[in-house]
Design an enzyme around this catalytic site. Sequence first.
Site, PDB file in Angstrom:
ATOM      1  N   ASP A  80      75.387 -30.844  74.537  1.00  0.00           N
ATOM      2  CA  ASP A  80      74.422 -31.932  74.578  1.00  0.00           C
ATOM      3  C   ASP A  80      73.438 -31.680  73.422  1.00  0.00           C
ATOM      4  OD1 ASP A  80      72.670 -33.982  75.425  1.00  0.00           O
ATOM      5  OD2 ASP A  80      71.507 -32.520  76.586  1.00  0.00           O
TER       6      ASP A  80
HETATM    7 MG   LIG Z   1      69.630 -33.178  77.072  1.00  0.00          MG
END
Ligand SMILES: [Mg+2]
Length: 363
Positions: A205
């Site tokens: 991410d």
């Molecule tokens: Mg994040």
Amino acid sequence: MDSGPRGPSGTPESGGKPPNWQEAKTFYDSLAPKKKPKSPKPQNAITIAVSSRALFRMEEEQRIYKEKGVEEYVRYQLEHENEPLSPGPAFPFVRALEAVNSRLRELYPDSEDLFDIVLMTNNHAQVGVRLINSINHYNLFIERFCMTGGNSPICYLKAYHTNLYLSSDAEKVSEAIGEGIAAATIFSPSKDVAVPQSQLRVAFDGDAVLFSDESEQIVKAHGLDMFFEHEKTYENKPLAQGPLKGFLEALGRLQKKFYSKGLRLECPIRTYLVTARSAASSGARALKTLRSWGLETDEALFLAGAPKGPLLEKIRPHIFFDDQMFHVAGAQEMGTVAAHVPYGVAQAPRRTAPERQAPPAVQ
Ligand SMILES: [Mg+2]
């Protein structure tokens, strides 16, 4: 004639014939253990520390520990020490790291730019035999063991120059993150998805993982519209680094070693940015930040808030890092080994003292 090993001339097994030293040398060489590759020095290697419960499944053992206490737990482990443990969530990742190492050793026989896996556990030393037997059963190359006897692993993680720490104990992971060590709590996927054998795939991410959580703070405080505005305004200002930036950097360093041997297309390491940002409104700042660090991911996927699980199912990474449990759970449901990075504004408030009465878990 006996069927045992034939001794060289002059040894008791030879029946008193005169010595033949060449024959003797061949005989004793054949007894020597097969040459194993050497572990790199911790300061040169990319050190990945994994806990025993991340590497192996130990649910039954953990249940005995919680319900019956440490004595019963150790007794159970001793009784089963010749039974190898089943692979845990970090197992395919460790296997893939070793596959990369063997390619690196072929290309650069004298280099110590390698992954080094350390087993970091607070287990009782007696349980070490079962862990060693399990490691040998699967032919894993793990030479460094750190059995902390219940102590916090932090000082050991630092001593080993740890580049990444994976554990199933969220508190130990939070402690490591607090000390500036890249760390994540790893979870087993809900279903099995086959992962590639010959290419290590790592998905990250962006915000609060590779990058700091500064933009996420804007979302929390002022909402999405203000976030888009903010990211547009600061498009050319790189984000500060997040806890996993150093690990992406280490992967990039090894990738370059393959590129310089003409293996860019067949590189055995592939990295992915899998972010909820949208390409048009907030993606540029993420990419420009990576560029400002001299880093890149092989693929960048901007999901504009769509769930990450279905896409990760297609990528089939060995591990996916996210700071939000919502995305970790979504990935896990779709068969991805997901790891939670407890960093930044998205973290739930810490548990209060009365809920923390259970004995510390075995890692
Ligand atoms: Mg994040």
